[in-house]
Design a protein around this motif. Sequence first.
Motif, mmCIF file in Angstrom:
data_model
loop_
_atom_site.group_PDB
_atom_site.id
_atom_site.type_symbol
_atom_site.label_atom_id
_atom_site.label_comp_id
_atom_site.label_asym_id
_atom_site.label_seq_id
_atom_site.Cartn_x
_atom_site.Cartn_y
_atom_site.Cartn_z
ATOM 1 N N TYR A 58 0.875 -1.175 0.000
ATOM 2 C CA TYR A 58 0.000 0.000 0.000
ATOM 3 C C TYR A 58 0.909 1.221 0.000
ATOM 4 O O TYR A 58 1.163 1.828 1.032
ATOM 5 C CB TYR A 58 -0.917 -0.035 1.217
ATOM 6 N N ASN A 59 1.413 1.558 -1.187
ATOM 7 C CA ASN A 59 2.419 2.603 -1.312
ATOM 8 C C ASN A 59 1.878 3.802 -2.082
ATOM 9 O O ASN A 59 1.416 3.662 -3.220
ATOM 10 C CB ASN A 59 3.662 2.070 -2.042
ATOM 11 N N HIS A 60 1.918 4.937 -1.453
ATOM 12 C CA HIS A 60 1.659 6.195 -2.135
ATOM 13 C C HIS A 60 2.433 7.260 -1.378
ATOM 14 O O HIS A 60 3.186 6.949 -0.454
ATOM 15 C CB HIS A 60 0.160 6.501 -2.233
ATOM 16 N N PHE A 61 2.314 8.505 -1.763
ATOM 17 C CA PHE A 61 3.219 9.501 -1.211
ATOM 18 C C PHE A 61 3.097 9.627 0.303
ATOM 19 O O PHE A 61 4.085 9.888 0.993
ATOM 20 C CB PHE A 61 2.992 10.876 -1.850
ATOM 21 N N SER A 66 2.850 -2.423 3.949
ATOM 22 C CA SER A 66 2.045 -3.535 3.463
ATOM 23 C C SER A 66 0.960 -3.804 4.492
ATOM 24 O O SER A 66 1.118 -3.513 5.680
ATOM 25 C CB SER A 66 2.896 -4.791 3.266
ATOM 26 N N CYS A 67 -0.161 -4.353 4.021
ATOM 27 C CA CYS A 67 -1.253 -4.594 4.958
ATOM 28 C C CYS A 67 -2.136 -5.721 4.452
ATOM 29 O O CYS A 67 -2.006 -6.181 3.317
ATOM 30 C CB CYS A 67 -2.083 -3.316 5.155
ATOM 31 N N ASN A 68 -3.013 -6.176 5.308
ATOM 32 C CA ASN A 68 -4.051 -7.122 4.959
ATOM 33 C C ASN A 68 -5.262 -6.750 5.787
ATOM 34 O O ASN A 68 -5.241 -6.855 7.011
ATOM 35 C CB ASN A 68 -3.618 -8.563 5.235
ATOM 36 N N LYS A 69 -6.324 -6.306 5.124
ATOM 37 C CA LYS A 69 -7.490 -5.785 5.822
ATOM 38 C C LYS A 69 -8.729 -6.670 5.700
ATOM 39 O O LYS A 69 -9.639 -6.559 6.509
ATOM 40 C CB LYS A 69 -7.853 -4.395 5.274
ATOM 41 N N SER A 117 8.701 -2.070 6.232
ATOM 42 C CA SER A 117 10.093 -2.476 6.151
ATOM 43 C C SER A 117 10.994 -1.245 6.097
ATOM 44 O O SER A 117 10.526 -0.111 6.253
ATOM 45 C CB SER A 117 10.309 -3.358 4.917
ATOM 46 N N ARG A 118 12.265 -1.462 5.891
ATOM 47 C CA ARG A 118 13.229 -0.361 5.811
ATOM 48 C C ARG A 118 12.750 0.672 4.786
ATOM 49 O O ARG A 118 12.371 0.326 3.667
ATOM 50 C CB ARG A 118 14.602 -0.896 5.410
ATOM 51 N N GLY A 119 12.749 1.926 5.180
ATOM 52 C CA GLY A 119 12.272 2.996 4.319
ATOM 53 C C GLY A 119 10.793 3.269 4.437
ATOM 54 O O GLY A 119 10.280 4.242 3.869
ATOM 55 N N GLY A 120 10.067 2.425 5.185
ATOM 56 C CA GLY A 120 8.632 2.609 5.346
ATOM 57 C C GLY A 120 8.304 3.786 6.251
ATOM 58 O O GLY A 120 9.087 4.178 7.116
ATOM 59 N N ASP A 262 -9.126 -2.621 -1.778
ATOM 60 C CA ASP A 262 -7.858 -1.911 -1.622
ATOM 61 C C ASP A 262 -6.854 -2.318 -2.696
ATOM 62 O O ASP A 262 -5.972 -1.538 -3.049
ATOM 63 C CB ASP A 262 -7.262 -2.175 -0.232
ATOM 64 N N ARG A 263 -6.973 -3.539 -3.211
ATOM 65 C CA ARG A 263 -6.041 -3.986 -4.249
ATOM 66 C C ARG A 263 -6.164 -3.133 -5.503
ATOM 67 O O ARG A 263 -5.172 -2.793 -6.153
ATOM 68 C CB ARG A 263 -6.292 -5.462 -4.595
ATOM 69 N N VAL A 264 -7.405 -2.789 -5.858
ATOM 70 C CA VAL A 264 -7.625 -1.942 -7.030
ATOM 71 C C VAL A 264 -7.003 -0.579 -6.815
ATOM 72 O O VAL A 264 -6.319 -0.027 -7.685
ATOM 73 C CB VAL A 264 -9.132 -1.800 -7.323
ATOM 74 N N VAL A 265 -7.213 -0.032 -5.632
ATOM 75 C CA VAL A 265 -6.689 1.293 -5.350
ATOM 76 C C VAL A 265 -5.173 1.288 -5.305
ATOM 77 O O VAL A 265 -4.528 2.251 -5.720
ATOM 78 C CB VAL A 265 -7.278 1.811 -4.022
ATOM 79 N N THR A 266 -4.597 0.205 -4.809
ATOM 80 C CA THR A 266 -3.139 0.114 -4.766
ATOM 81 C C THR A 266 -2.544 0.269 -6.161
ATOM 82 O O THR A 266 -1.530 0.944 -6.347
ATOM 83 C CB THR A 266 -2.706 -1.230 -4.155
ATOM 84 N N ARG A 267 -3.193 -0.344 -7.150
ATOM 85 C CA ARG A 267 -2.697 -0.211 -8.525
ATOM 86 C C ARG A 267 -2.759 1.250 -8.981
ATOM 87 O O ARG A 267 -1.869 1.738 -9.681
ATOM 88 C CB ARG A 267 -3.523 -1.095 -9.457
ATOM 89 N N ILE A 268 -3.824 1.940 -8.574
ATOM 90 C CA ILE A 268 -3.951 3.348 -8.944
ATOM 91 C C ILE A 268 -2.863 4.175 -8.275
ATOM 92 O O ILE A 268 -2.200 5.017 -8.899
ATOM 93 C CB ILE A 268 -5.349 3.884 -8.548
ATOM 94 N N PHE A 269 -2.635 3.925 -6.987
ATOM 95 C CA PHE A 269 -1.611 4.669 -6.269
ATOM 96 C C PHE A 269 -0.216 4.378 -6.821
ATOM 97 O O PHE A 269 0.643 5.256 -6.842
ATOM 98 C CB PHE A 269 -1.663 4.345 -4.777
ATOM 99 N N ASP A 270 0.007 3.147 -7.264
ATOM 100 C CA ASP A 270 1.301 2.824 -7.852
ATOM 101 C C ASP A 270 1.587 3.691 -9.074
ATOM 102 O O ASP A 270 2.730 4.062 -9.339
ATOM 103 C CB ASP A 270 1.354 1.340 -8.257
#
Length: 278
Positions: A58-61, A66-69, A117-120, A262-270
């Motif tokens: 779940y990466n955006h600015f 990472s998560c599991n909801k 993780s590192r950088g999170g 959230d998986r769909v949105v993750t692709r958008i945020f990527d």
Amino acid sequence: MRLEQFINCKNIDKDISALSEKYLIADPFPYIVIDNFLKDDCIANTLEGFKNVNWTSYNHFNEKKSCNKTTKFDPLLQRTIDACNSEDFLQRLEKITGISNLIPDHKLGSGGVHRSSRGGYLNIHADFTVHPYNKKWHRRVNLLIYLNQRWEESWGGQLEFWDKKMNHCVKKINPIFNRCVIFNTDYDSFHGHPQPMKCPSNVYRNSIALYYYTNKKRNVRAVSTNYKSRPVDKPIKKFLIFFDKTLVSVFHFLKSKFKISDRVVTRIFDFFDFNRKK
């Protein structure tokens, strides 16, 4: 289910009125830290169940984690979540927070398990105020349980609580093993861990995140996650925080309206991942 098999209830029950008093007068908003929260057998089972989580990035600015909801967890982990959502525990949570008739989110339309993780990082924010799939539920309380068997303060990842005007950080809480943090969520309950973490690449900041609601008895202004910039942030970062927050707001509306995952949105945020494009 016997709650005492999962949670160290004696630590809570021995003086729950003192916990409540400390909670209600905490600055900058009501919160409490409870160490040694889960029983030894429970924590061992929870860690074992954590190994089988299917993680979604779940990466955006404004956040990198990472998560599991929404998926079904390993029973060893699920039973711990069920214990924290049980009526027996809710009674204690209501006494601590002073908020009656709390509702757990059994289906985890929000909340779940988190891993960084590192950088999170997670930029400072106030949480969304209404459940994405149940518009009558007003979000009131967060509960976080940290599952980091090894953590050094120099790695960062401290949970920060900021004042209502976003002028300064009032409190930093280390995400140490088996520590539970409970706090009120409101329009100005600003929190996060905004600095990219410096932990080794094989070490993760793991947590269970559970949210509790009440049925709305009055009109509650529904807002999505409200990310905020800090005084030290440069103008370009402040702009990107605001721009990304706008995208999150659109996503929250779509998630609520059309029940998208959230998986769909993750692709958008990527696609809008400014960190990756730097």
